[in-house]
Scaffold this motif. Structure first.
Motif, mmCIF file in Angstrom:
data_model
loop_
_atom_site.group_PDB
_atom_site.id
_atom_site.type_symbol
_atom_site.label_atom_id
_atom_site.label_comp_id
_atom_site.label_asym_id
_atom_site.label_seq_id
_atom_site.Cartn_x
_atom_site.Cartn_y
_atom_site.Cartn_z
ATOM 1 N N MET B 1 11.539 2.620 1.291
ATOM 2 C CA MET B 1 10.118 2.325 1.529
ATOM 3 C C MET B 1 9.558 1.563 0.334
ATOM 4 O O MET B 1 9.646 2.025 -0.799
ATOM 5 C CB MET B 1 9.349 3.630 1.768
ATOM 6 N N LYS B 2 9.042 0.373 0.591
ATOM 7 C CA LYS B 2 8.587 -0.469 -0.513
ATOM 8 C C LYS B 2 7.187 -0.094 -0.988
ATOM 9 O O LYS B 2 6.819 -0.375 -2.118
ATOM 10 C CB LYS B 2 8.608 -1.935 -0.089
ATOM 11 N N ASN B 3 6.409 0.498 -0.095
ATOM 12 C CA ASN B 3 5.041 0.871 -0.444
ATOM 13 C C ASN B 3 5.068 2.048 -1.423
ATOM 14 O O ASN B 3 5.353 3.178 -1.044
ATOM 15 C CB ASN B 3 4.277 1.246 0.841
ATOM 16 N N GLN B 4 4.766 1.781 -2.685
ATOM 17 C CA GLN B 4 4.867 2.820 -3.709
ATOM 18 C C GLN B 4 3.556 3.576 -3.939
ATOM 19 O O GLN B 4 3.563 4.635 -4.575
ATOM 20 C CB GLN B 4 5.318 2.188 -5.044
ATOM 21 N N ALA B 5 2.462 3.026 -3.439
ATOM 22 C CA ALA B 5 1.157 3.643 -3.709
ATOM 23 C C ALA B 5 1.099 5.114 -3.291
ATOM 24 O O ALA B 5 0.633 5.971 -4.068
ATOM 25 C CB ALA B 5 0.056 2.843 -3.016
ATOM 26 N N LEU B 127 -2.168 6.060 3.579
ATOM 27 C CA LEU B 127 -1.511 5.092 2.702
ATOM 28 C C LEU B 127 -0.114 4.713 3.200
ATOM 29 O O LEU B 127 0.375 3.617 2.945
ATOM 30 C CB LEU B 127 -1.424 5.654 1.271
ATOM 31 N N GLY B 129 0.586 4.064 6.014
ATOM 32 C CA GLY B 129 0.377 2.958 6.944
ATOM 33 C C GLY B 129 0.939 3.216 8.323
ATOM 34 O O GLY B 129 1.220 4.357 8.703
#
Lengths: 55, 495
Positions: B1-5, B127, B129
């Motif tokens: 998963m690239k979304n690190q937030a 977050l 998504g």
């Protein structure tokens, strides 16, 4: 019983951190800990399952 | 998963929870000697498990089973916080269990922490998504590893504190623990939480509602021995139609009218023959004070003002008014009326009688106050008189009457008590409270200044008395089935 439960949480957390390949074992420890939590809830709250305020 | 937030937020959340757990153990426990009770432990363990699940997600990604368990634990924690806080919420201001932090006790703070936890879970899901939640072992990064390490340090502290305070299995935390100490001679491991009553929903708040049916009626079997008797002079029907069955009555100050109330929240004013209804209405029992299962007590405060009370000590204060506005009255009365005004809905709060219902109400003109007599229940088998000032309708006095020395009264056996009487009608005259008990058909006369029973009389033959009014030399007693018994009034020496 709380001592045992925190010990299980510690071991599970350690496995996740240092031995991530042991996910199944860590998850089983988590489930045992949850079961102990429910047991503790029942022991401590059985005389009044609902919150003890004026109904 | 690239979304690190989300993982950054999660790591911060785990660190925050670790901070709470570490503060609880290292600062409050080891530093200030605080020891959690069994419910505190249950809340703290839940927080530790929420943080542990956070670590699972940091390492293995947001698998649905981890997210689901996190939400379940959030719900558990919020419930536990209310369950624990409920034991203390009704105390006086500032009172509580153990330490106070920033103006609130720890169990209150736990509710806030769990609430924040649930909010954070919602934010995380946002977050992450769109798309399905997916797992997979991942490198948690510096922040994630720091969260894991600090979490484990704080859990280690709790392991030590739990061993010292609660003990090894099968011991569990106590309900009233002693302060923390590393000295083993001060450790107090206990099984007390395994003891006590069995499972229940409402605990000590499960008080049986009052009921008159089935009470013993023979005065000679009552707690007071060898009582003189009072005769029932006559019986008469209540010849007016009110919604429900008459449940209480009171005489007007001039004795020329009577107030009747019913178990269906009706009130009516009748003449002394009980055949002519001057006015009546039905009070709305639900908006916005719960007036229970009908009125159980009535009192006449002055020529125009009356009060009716429910068994839960909630009351309505009414005034007669021949020019009331029916439209304005819609919100107060179930039956349209232009003859009444509602002055106030309210609730009497008591201390000694707090866990008791009432079945009576009386007005004491001498002190301009109202009186209730609580009825006993299994948990509180007592006779408690409560007084409320008319000015602020607040408790001003409460007592359990004793037997007046020299009154010739004595208990039938040493194990008996006045708490066996079940007062279902009351009235005041000359500083004395006349309290009629539906159990053992007995009239108690209580000197309000001395707080003592100065007389007791058997009235055999009454049928579930509910309501008492005094008029001249007679007592009017409402009975089951809509009848009145007129009883001679005891002759008492002037005070």
């Amino acid at each position: 019983m709380e001592f045992l439960n925190f010990l299980l949480i510690f071991v599970a957390g350690y496995l996740v951190w240092r031995k991530p390949d042991k996910e199944k074992l860590a998850f089983r420890l988590l489930l045992v800990s949850l079961a102990l939590l429910v047991y503790g809830f029942f022991v401590g709250s059985r005389t009044s399952i609902l919150p003890g305020v004026n109904f | 998963m690239k979304n690190q937030a989300p993982f950054t937020v999660l790591a911060v959340a785990v660190l925050a929870l670790a901070g709470v757990l570490g503060t609880a153990s290292f600062v409050l426990g080891f530093g200030f000697g605080d020891s959690p009770c069994i419910l505190c432990w249950a809340q703290r363990l839940g927080m530790a498990l929420v943080a542990l699940i956070g670590i699972f997600i940091l390492r293995y990604g947001p698998k649905p089973r981890y997210v689901g368990l996190g939400i379940l634990l959030g719900a558990y924690g919020l419930y536990m916080a209310v369950r624990h806080s409920g034991l203390h919420l009704a105390r006086d201001v500032g009172q509580g269990f153990s330490v106070e932090l920033l103006g609130a006790h720890t169990y209150i703070w736990s509710a806030f922490i769990y609430w924040i936890g649930v909010v954070v879970m919602g934010v995380l899901l946002l977050l992450f998504g769109e798309g399905p939640l997916e797992g997979g072992t991942r490198e948690p990064g510096k922040l994630g590893r720091a969260a894991m390490a600090i979490f484990l340090v704080t859990i280690a502290g709790n392991v030590v504190q739990a061993f010292v305070t609660a003990g090894p299995p099968p011991y569990v935390g106590g309900g009233d623990p002693v302060r923390f100490s590393f000295n083993p001679s001060h450790w107090a491991w206990t099984f007390e939480e395994y003891e006590g009553p069995g499972p229940g929903w409402r605990g000590r708040w499960a008080i049986d509602k009052p009921r008159l049916a089935g009470l013993p009626s023979d005065p000679q079997q009552g707690p007071l021995a060898a009582l003189p008797g009072l005769a029932i002079r006559r019986r008469m029907p209540i010849g007016v139609a009110l919604r429900g069955e008459v449940s209480a009555l009171a005489a007007a100050p001039d004795g020329e009218r009577f107030l009747l109330t019913t178990d269906a929240h009706a009130v009516g004013i009748v003449d002394p023959t009980f055949t002519r209804l001057e006015r009546s209405t039905v009070v709305d029992p639900a908006y916005s004070v719960d007036l229970g299962r009908g009125f159980v007590g009535a009192a006449w405060l002055d020529a125009q003002t009356v009060m009716a009370i429910a068994e839960n000590k909630s009351f309505v204060l009414l005034q007669t008014d021949d020019h009331a506005d029916a439209a304005s009255n819609f919100r107060y009365f179930l039956v349209p009326t232009t003859q009444w005004r509602e002055l106030q809905l309210g609730r009497f709060s008591t201390v000694r009688a707090r866990m008791m219902y009432v079945r009576s109400l009386a007005y004491d003109a001498g002190s301009d106050s109202l009186l209730t007599v609580a009825v006993p229940n299994r948990q509180t088998p007592k006779l408690v008189v409560s007084r409320f000032e008319r000015g602020d309708l607040t408790l001003s006095e409460e007592f359990e009457p004793g037997l007046a020395p020299g009154a010739g009264l004595k208990l039938a056996t040493p194990g008996r008590s006045l708490g066996e009487y079940y007062v279902s009608g009351a009235a005041v005259a000359d500083g004395r409270l006349y309290a009629l008990s539906a159990a053992y058909d007995t009239l108690l006369v209580i000197d309000l200044a001395a707080r003592q029973v100065v007389g007791a009389y058997a009235i055999p033959g009454l049928e579930q008395p509910r309501g008492l009014a005094l008029r001249d030399g007679e007592m009017f007693v409402a009975e089951a089935g809509g009848r009145l018994a007129v009883v001679e009034r005891p002759a008492l020496a002037p005070r």
